[in-house]
Structures are given as structure tokens and as C-alpha cells.
Design a protein around this motif. Structure first.
Motif, mmCIF file in Angstrom:
data_model
loop_
_atom_site.group_PDB
_atom_site.id
_atom_site.type_symbol
_atom_site.label_atom_id
_atom_site.label_comp_id
_atom_site.label_asym_id
_atom_site.label_seq_id
_atom_site.Cartn_x
_atom_site.Cartn_y
_atom_site.Cartn_z
ATOM 1 N N MET A 133 36.899 43.549 38.222
ATOM 2 C CA MET A 133 37.862 44.244 37.467
ATOM 3 C C MET A 133 39.236 43.397 37.169
ATOM 4 S SD MET A 133 38.792 47.209 35.732
ATOM 5 C CE MET A 133 37.347 48.451 36.603
ATOM 6 N N ASP A 134 39.443 42.987 35.961
ATOM 7 C CA ASP A 134 40.711 42.249 35.270
ATOM 8 C C ASP A 134 41.654 43.208 35.444
ATOM 9 O OD1 ASP A 134 39.527 40.050 35.392
ATOM 10 O OD2 ASP A 134 38.934 39.856 33.451
ATOM 11 N N TYR A 135 43.003 42.959 35.830
ATOM 12 C CA TYR A 135 44.124 43.848 35.527
ATOM 13 C C TYR A 135 45.119 42.946 34.595
ATOM 14 C CZ TYR A 135 42.498 47.261 39.005
ATOM 15 O OH TYR A 135 41.721 48.051 39.717
ATOM 16 N N LYS A 136 45.288 42.921 33.512
ATOM 17 C CA LYS A 136 45.934 42.359 32.708
ATOM 18 C C LYS A 136 47.316 42.945 32.344
ATOM 19 C CE LYS A 136 41.977 40.029 30.854
ATOM 20 N NZ LYS A 136 41.166 39.958 29.477
ATOM 21 N N GLU A 186 50.047 43.191 29.858
ATOM 22 C CA GLU A 186 50.103 42.887 28.364
ATOM 23 C C GLU A 186 51.313 43.203 27.796
ATOM 24 O OE1 GLU A 186 46.740 43.703 26.234
ATOM 25 O OE2 GLU A 186 45.365 43.038 27.681
#
Length: 134
Positions: free
Chosen positions: A1-4, A6
Motif C-alpha cells: 500500500m502506497d501512502y502519498k 499530496e
């Protein structure tokens, strides 16, 4: 899971003046400018080359000028500092952390070169020189 990460909200007193500062003096791209109601205007701006934006005008629950330590990483701090100063931004000289933890003039080693400035409300920003990332 990516947590970006933004979008980072930045509290400002005057959205129009802040938009001009960030877009004209810092060179951020104005992604959108939305008048939500008579009293609420939200503007999203993105630094050149960044995947993360700031948003001004949104209710952050914080007072204008209370954000500190927002960092813009650049590959050439001298050029970035000169560009901002040329656009009228009051930016410090390049500094680095010495071994005793105090700030000293000029660049240190890798990731150890900084210049500091604030927006019109006093939100604190840091330029940091980092190596190119390919």
C-alpha cells in the motif's frame, strides 16, 4: 500500500496576496482556484517538479503564519536561492549544521545545506540541497 502525501494546508490571512506570492515569487503552479462560497476560496499550488501541493484558503484550524519547517528539496541550493532572491523573496544565506548543532555559513556535506524564508504571513519554509534523484 502506497501512502502519498499530496496536499499540505497552509493558513494565510489573504488568499489573493498569498496566491500571488506563491505563484509569482516562488514560481508555484496554480492548479486550481475555487470560490466555494462568498467567504471561502480555496487555491491549490504546486512547486515545480513536486508531487505534493499546498492549499491555501481552506480552514486549517490554525492561525496564519503558524506553519514551520516546510521543506523544498533542490539539487542546486545556490541557484534556487538566487532565483528566489531575484524574485524578491527575502531568503537567508546558505547555511549548514555544524557538528555541535549550531548553524554555520556555507554548505556542509550531503543533505546539509539550507536556506530559510517565510511567506507573507510568516509561515516558515526551508530550502534544502539534496543529491539528484536520477
Amino acid at each position: 500500500m502506497d501512502y502519498k502525501l499530496e496536499v499540505v494546508p497552509v493558513a494565510v490571512a489573504d488568499v489573493e496576496k498569498a496566491k500571488l506570492f506563491y505563484s509569482e515569487q516562488l514560481g508555484f503552479v496554480a492548479d486550481h482556484d475555487t470560490q466555494i462560497s462568498a467567504d471561502v476560496r480555496v487555491v491549490q499550488l504546486t512547486p515545480p517538479g513536486s508531487a505534493c501541493s499546498i492549499v491555501i484558503g481552506a480552514d486549517t484550524g490554525a492561525a496564519p503564519g503558524t506553519v514551520r519547517g516546510l521543506q523544498l528539496v533542490v539539487t542546486d541550493i545556490d541557484a534556487a536561492r538566487a532565483e528566489l532572491a531575484g524574485r524578491g523573496v527575502e531568503v537567508s544565506e546558505v547555511q549548514h549544521y555544524s557538528k555541535d548543532g549550531t548553524m554555520a555559513a556555507g554548505k556542509g556535506g550531503e543533505w546539509n545545506a539550507f536556506a530559510f524564508f517565510s511567506d507573507l504571513d510568516g509561515n516558515g519554509w526551508v530550502l534544502q540541497e539534496g543529491p539528484g534523484r536520477g
